[in-house]
Write a protein that holds these residues in place. Structure first.
Motif, PDB file in Angstrom:
ATOM      1  N   GLY A   1       5.242  15.097 -12.922  1.00 47.73           N
ATOM      2  CA  GLY A   1       6.288  15.422 -11.965  1.00 47.73           C
ATOM      3  C   GLY A   1       7.070  16.657 -12.382  1.00 47.73           C
ATOM      4  O   GLY A   1       7.409  17.504 -11.547  1.00 47.73           O
TER       5      GLY A   1
ATOM      6  N   GLY B   1       2.194   7.568 -10.879  1.00 48.44           N
ATOM      7  CA  GLY B   1       3.423   6.785 -10.729  1.00 48.44           C
ATOM      8  C   GLY B   1       3.174   5.465 -10.038  1.00 48.44           C
ATOM      9  O   GLY B   1       3.681   4.415 -10.460  1.00 48.44           O
ATOM     10  N   HIS B   2       2.382   5.487  -8.971  1.00 52.79           N
ATOM     11  CA  HIS B   2       2.052   4.231  -8.283  1.00 52.79           C
ATOM     12  C   HIS B   2       1.194   3.332  -9.171  1.00 52.79           C
ATOM     13  O   HIS B   2       1.392   2.107  -9.195  1.00 52.79           O
ATOM     14  CB  HIS B   2       1.326   4.514  -6.965  1.00 52.79           C
ATOM     15  CG  HIS B   2       2.250   4.972  -5.877  1.00 52.79           C
ATOM     16  ND1 HIS B   2       3.190   4.148  -5.314  1.00 52.79           N
ATOM     17  CD2 HIS B   2       2.375   6.166  -5.250  1.00 52.79           C
ATOM     18  CE1 HIS B   2       3.853   4.807  -4.392  1.00 52.79           C
ATOM     19  NE2 HIS B   2       3.379   6.046  -4.329  1.00 52.79           N
TER      20      HIS B   2
ATOM     21  N   ILE C   1       2.366  11.491  -8.289  1.00 52.98           N
ATOM     22  CA  ILE C   1       2.417  10.433  -7.279  1.00 52.98           C
ATOM     23  C   ILE C   1       1.370   9.360  -7.571  1.00 52.98           C
ATOM     24  O   ILE C   1       1.660   8.161  -7.563  1.00 52.98           O
ATOM     25  CB  ILE C   1       2.216  11.032  -5.874  1.00 52.98           C
ATOM     26  CG1 ILE C   1       3.412  11.899  -5.511  1.00 52.98           C
ATOM     27  CG2 ILE C   1       1.988   9.938  -4.838  1.00 52.98           C
ATOM     28  CD1 ILE C   1       3.200  12.754  -4.284  1.00 52.98           C
TER      29      ILE C   1
ATOM     30  N   LEU D   1       7.538   9.624  -9.511  1.00 50.57           N
ATOM     31  CA  LEU D   1       7.299   9.488  -8.071  1.00 50.57           C
ATOM     32  C   LEU D   1       8.286  10.323  -7.259  1.00 50.57           C
ATOM     33  O   LEU D   1       7.899  11.005  -6.301  1.00 50.57           O
ATOM     34  CB  LEU D   1       7.414   8.020  -7.652  1.00 50.57           C
ATOM     35  CG  LEU D   1       6.206   7.144  -7.947  1.00 50.57           C
ATOM     36  CD1 LEU D   1       6.555   5.675  -7.735  1.00 50.57           C
ATOM     37  CD2 LEU D   1       5.043   7.544  -7.070  1.00 50.57           C
TER      38      LEU D   1
ATOM     39  N   VAL E   1       6.124  17.587  -2.838  1.00 49.47           N
ATOM     40  CA  VAL E   1       5.157  17.594  -1.732  1.00 49.47           C
ATOM     41  C   VAL E   1       5.870  17.793  -0.398  1.00 49.47           C
ATOM     42  O   VAL E   1       5.410  18.567   0.452  1.00 49.47           O
ATOM     43  CB  VAL E   1       4.322  16.287  -1.731  1.00 49.47           C
ATOM     44  CG1 VAL E   1       3.560  16.122  -0.436  1.00 49.47           C
ATOM     45  CG2 VAL E   1       3.358  16.285  -2.910  1.00 49.47           C
TER      46      VAL E   1
ATOM     47  N   SER F   1       2.236  17.587  -8.779  1.00 45.20           N
ATOM     48  CA  SER F   1       2.942  16.653  -7.909  1.00 45.20           C
ATOM     49  C   SER F   1       2.023  15.534  -7.421  1.00 45.20           C
ATOM     50  O   SER F   1       2.407  14.366  -7.401  1.00 45.20           O
ATOM     51  CB  SER F   1       3.520  17.395  -6.709  1.00 45.20           C
ATOM     52  OG  SER F   1       4.422  18.373  -7.149  1.00 45.20           O
ATOM     53  N   VAL F   2       0.825  15.887  -7.039  1.00 46.69           N
ATOM     54  CA  VAL F   2      -0.139  14.876  -6.588  1.00 46.69           C
ATOM     55  C   VAL F   2      -0.491  13.930  -7.739  1.00 46.69           C
ATOM     56  O   VAL F   2      -0.553  12.714  -7.570  1.00 46.69           O
ATOM     57  CB  VAL F   2      -1.404  15.549  -6.003  1.00 46.69           C
ATOM     58  CG1 VAL F   2      -2.488  14.535  -5.719  1.00 46.69           C
ATOM     59  CG2 VAL F   2      -1.050  16.323  -4.747  1.00 46.69           C
TER      60      VAL F   2
ATOM     61  N   SER G   1       3.130  10.213 -15.474  1.00 45.04           N
ATOM     62  CA  SER G   1       3.722  10.472 -14.165  1.00 45.04           C
ATOM     63  C   SER G   1       4.958  11.357 -14.284  1.00 45.04           C
ATOM     64  O   SER G   1       5.123  12.315 -13.517  1.00 45.04           O
ATOM     65  CB  SER G   1       4.086   9.153 -13.480  1.00 45.04           C
ATOM     66  OG  SER G   1       4.765   9.390 -12.282  1.00 45.04           O
TER      67      SER G   1
ATOM     68  N   GLY H   1       7.448  13.999  -7.685  1.00 37.45           N
ATOM     69  CA  GLY H   1       6.203  14.315  -6.990  1.00 37.45           C
ATOM     70  C   GLY H   1       6.374  14.363  -5.482  1.00 37.45           C
ATOM     71  O   GLY H   1       5.952  15.316  -4.828  1.00 37.45           O
ATOM     72  N   TRP H   2       7.001  13.321  -4.916  1.00 37.81           N
ATOM     73  CA  TRP H   2       7.171  13.284  -3.462  1.00 37.81           C
ATOM     74  C   TRP H   2       8.113  14.378  -2.973  1.00 37.81           C
ATOM     75  O   TRP H   2       7.891  14.964  -1.905  1.00 37.81           O
ATOM     76  CB  TRP H   2       7.662  11.917  -2.997  1.00 37.81           C
ATOM     77  CG  TRP H   2       6.568  10.905  -2.890  1.00 37.81           C
ATOM     78  CD1 TRP H   2       6.414   9.783  -3.637  1.00 37.81           C
ATOM     79  CD2 TRP H   2       5.456  10.930  -1.985  1.00 37.81           C
ATOM     80  NE1 TRP H   2       5.270   9.111  -3.258  1.00 37.81           N
ATOM     81  CE2 TRP H   2       4.672   9.789  -2.238  1.00 37.81           C
ATOM     82  CE3 TRP H   2       5.044  11.811  -0.988  1.00 37.81           C
ATOM     83  CZ2 TRP H   2       3.516   9.501  -1.542  1.00 37.81           C
ATOM     84  CZ3 TRP H   2       3.889  11.523  -0.284  1.00 37.81           C
ATOM     85  CH2 TRP H   2       3.140  10.382  -0.558  1.00 37.81           C
TER      86      TRP H   2
END
Length: 91
Positions: free
Chosen positions: A19, A38-39, A35, A61, A68, A31-32, A15, A64-65
């Motif tokens: 990122g 990471g989750h 995310i 995360l 986005v 990035s996707v 992750s 990535g977020w």
């Protein structure tokens, strides 16, 4: 004083790397991936207390977020700008 090192979650490492790649070499795909992994890493770390790496998962995360969100804002700004130009040209 034999402190045993905790093993980091592989998904957390992936992750964080994804990122970073999301901001450099693979803008949207990285990035996707950051995310999603990471989750998955945070869930894996919660289920298995012997695993470490929650900070890396959170870092992935956030990277990535943030990427986005900036992509979405850039697309909206692009559409508004050129949509406004098209509207002005029809007047």
């Amino acid at each position: 004083m034999n402190a045993q090192a905790r093993q980091n979650s592989t998904l957390a490492i992936v992750s964080l790397i994804a990122g970073i790649l999301g901001w450099t070499l693979m803008p949207f795909l990285g990035s996707v991936c950051a995310i999603i992994t990471g989750h998955m890493a945070r869930g894996e770390i919660r289920r298995n207390p012997q695993l470490g790496g929650d900070g890396m998962a959170v870092g992935g995360l956030i990277l990535g977020w943030a990427s986005v969100v900036l992509w979405v804002l850039a697309v909206v700004a692009f559409l508004l700008f050129f949509g406004g130009l098209a509207w002005l040209s029809t007047r």
